[in-house]
Design a protein around this motif. Structure first.
Motif, short mmCIF file in Angstrom:
data_model
loop_
_atom_site.label_atom_id
_atom_site.label_comp_id
_atom_site.label_asym_id
_atom_site.label_seq_id
_atom_site.Cartn_x
_atom_site.Cartn_y
_atom_site.Cartn_z
N LYS A 2 -72.74 -39.35 -7.19
CA LYS A 2 -72.96 -39.03 -8.61
C LYS A 2 -73.44 -37.60 -8.82
CE LYS A 2 -74.07 -43.75 -9.92
NZ LYS A 2 -75.14 -44.64 -10.37
N ASN A 3 -74.08 -37.02 -7.83
CA ASN A 3 -74.69 -35.68 -7.95
C ASN A 3 -74.17 -34.81 -6.82
OD1 ASN A 3 -76.90 -36.28 -10.11
ND2 ASN A 3 -77.03 -37.94 -8.62
N ASN A 4 -72.95 -34.31 -6.98
CA ASN A 4 -72.27 -33.66 -5.86
C ASN A 4 -72.82 -32.29 -5.47
OD1 ASN A 4 -71.32 -32.25 -8.03
ND2 ASN A 4 -69.15 -32.64 -7.63
N ILE A 43 -75.72 -41.82 7.57
CA ILE A 43 -75.57 -40.87 6.46
C ILE A 43 -75.17 -39.54 7.07
CG2 ILE A 43 -76.71 -39.64 4.59
CD1 ILE A 43 -78.60 -42.01 4.31
N ILE A 44 -73.92 -39.19 6.89
CA ILE A 44 -73.41 -37.95 7.47
C ILE A 44 -73.11 -37.00 6.33
CG2 ILE A 44 -71.62 -36.92 8.89
CD1 ILE A 44 -71.28 -39.74 10.16
N SER A 45 -74.06 -36.13 6.06
CA SER A 45 -73.90 -35.16 4.98
C SER A 45 -74.84 -33.99 5.25
CB SER A 45 -74.25 -35.79 3.63
OG SER A 45 -74.25 -34.80 2.62
N ASN A 46 -74.35 -32.79 5.00
CA ASN A 46 -75.21 -31.62 5.18
C ASN A 46 -76.13 -31.42 3.97
OD1 ASN A 46 -73.31 -30.79 3.34
ND2 ASN A 46 -72.76 -28.93 4.44
N THR A 97 -84.08 -49.95 5.05
CA THR A 97 -83.15 -48.94 5.55
C THR A 97 -81.79 -49.10 4.89
OG1 THR A 97 -84.34 -48.86 7.65
CG2 THR A 97 -82.13 -47.93 7.63
N PHE A 98 -81.30 -50.32 4.77
CA PHE A 98 -80.03 -50.58 4.10
C PHE A 98 -80.08 -50.11 2.65
CE2 PHE A 98 -77.31 -53.23 1.47
CZ PHE A 98 -76.09 -53.06 2.09
N SER A 99 -81.17 -50.43 1.97
CA SER A 99 -81.34 -50.05 0.56
C SER A 99 -81.39 -48.54 0.41
CB SER A 99 -82.61 -50.69 0.01
OG SER A 99 -82.85 -50.28 -1.30
N ILE A 100 -82.14 -47.88 1.26
CA ILE A 100 -82.26 -46.42 1.20
C ILE A 100 -80.90 -45.77 1.44
CG2 ILE A 100 -83.24 -44.40 2.37
CD1 ILE A 100 -85.75 -46.18 2.87
N ARG A 101 -80.20 -46.23 2.46
CA ARG A 101 -78.88 -45.68 2.78
C ARG A 101 -77.93 -45.83 1.58
NH1 ARG A 101 -77.85 -48.10 7.51
NH2 ARG A 101 -77.18 -50.00 6.48
N SER A 102 -77.91 -47.01 0.98
CA SER A 102 -77.05 -47.25 -0.18
C SER A 102 -77.41 -46.34 -1.35
CB SER A 102 -77.15 -48.70 -0.63
OG SER A 102 -76.69 -49.56 0.37
N GLN A 103 -78.71 -46.21 -1.62
CA GLN A 103 -79.15 -45.38 -2.73
C GLN A 103 -78.82 -43.91 -2.51
OE1 GLN A 103 -83.16 -46.26 -4.14
NE2 GLN A 103 -82.92 -48.36 -3.41
N ILE A 104 -79.00 -43.43 -1.29
CA ILE A 104 -78.68 -42.04 -0.99
C ILE A 104 -77.19 -41.78 -1.16
CG2 ILE A 104 -78.51 -40.32 0.87
CD1 ILE A 104 -81.25 -41.32 1.84
N ASN A 105 -76.36 -42.66 -0.61
CA ASN A 105 -74.92 -42.47 -0.72
C ASN A 105 -74.46 -42.50 -2.18
OD1 ASN A 105 -74.30 -42.04 1.99
ND2 ASN A 105 -74.28 -44.21 2.42
N GLN A 106 -74.99 -43.41 -2.98
CA GLN A 106 -74.65 -43.47 -4.40
C GLN A 106 -75.10 -42.20 -5.13
OE1 GLN A 106 -76.23 -47.09 -6.05
NE2 GLN A 106 -75.03 -48.37 -4.66
N TYR A 107 -76.29 -41.74 -4.81
CA TYR A 107 -76.81 -40.52 -5.43
C TYR A 107 -75.92 -39.32 -5.11
CZ TYR A 107 -79.93 -36.78 -6.80
OH TYR A 107 -80.46 -35.67 -7.40
N LEU A 108 -75.50 -39.21 -3.84
CA LEU A 108 -74.66 -38.09 -3.44
C LEU A 108 -73.32 -38.09 -4.16
CD1 LEU A 108 -75.32 -38.01 0.40
CD2 LEU A 108 -76.19 -36.41 -1.32
#
Length: 70
Positions: A35-37, A58-61, A22-33
């Motif tokens: 870099k890819n706005n 992860i608070i993002s629409n 879960t920690f890894s997934i959260r980090s990867q998603i946030n980094q992806y967001l």
């Protein structure tokens, strides 16, 4: 020990309980967001617990988080 597989734009993370998925997934998603706005993310988990943890951190629409339904 985590096993990560990537198929084109799909990433699968397979690891035992307590290994930090879960920690890894959260980090990867946030980094992806960052870099890819303009991209969106679909994240599917197998447990309600992981789904709830990810949703509260992860608070993002641009991210849709769900779990597998049988």
């Amino acid at each position: 020990m985590s096993n990560q597989k990537k198929y084109k734009n799909v990433k699968i993370i397979d690891a035992p309980a307590g290994s930090g998925k879960t920690f890894s997934i959260r980090s990867q998603i946030n980094q992806y967001l960052i870099k890819n706005n303009k991209s969106q993310v679909l994240c599917i988990t197998f447990t309600n617990r992981a789904m709830k943890e990810l949703k509260k951190n992860i608070i993002s629409n641009r991210v849709y988080i769900s779990r597998v339904f049988k």
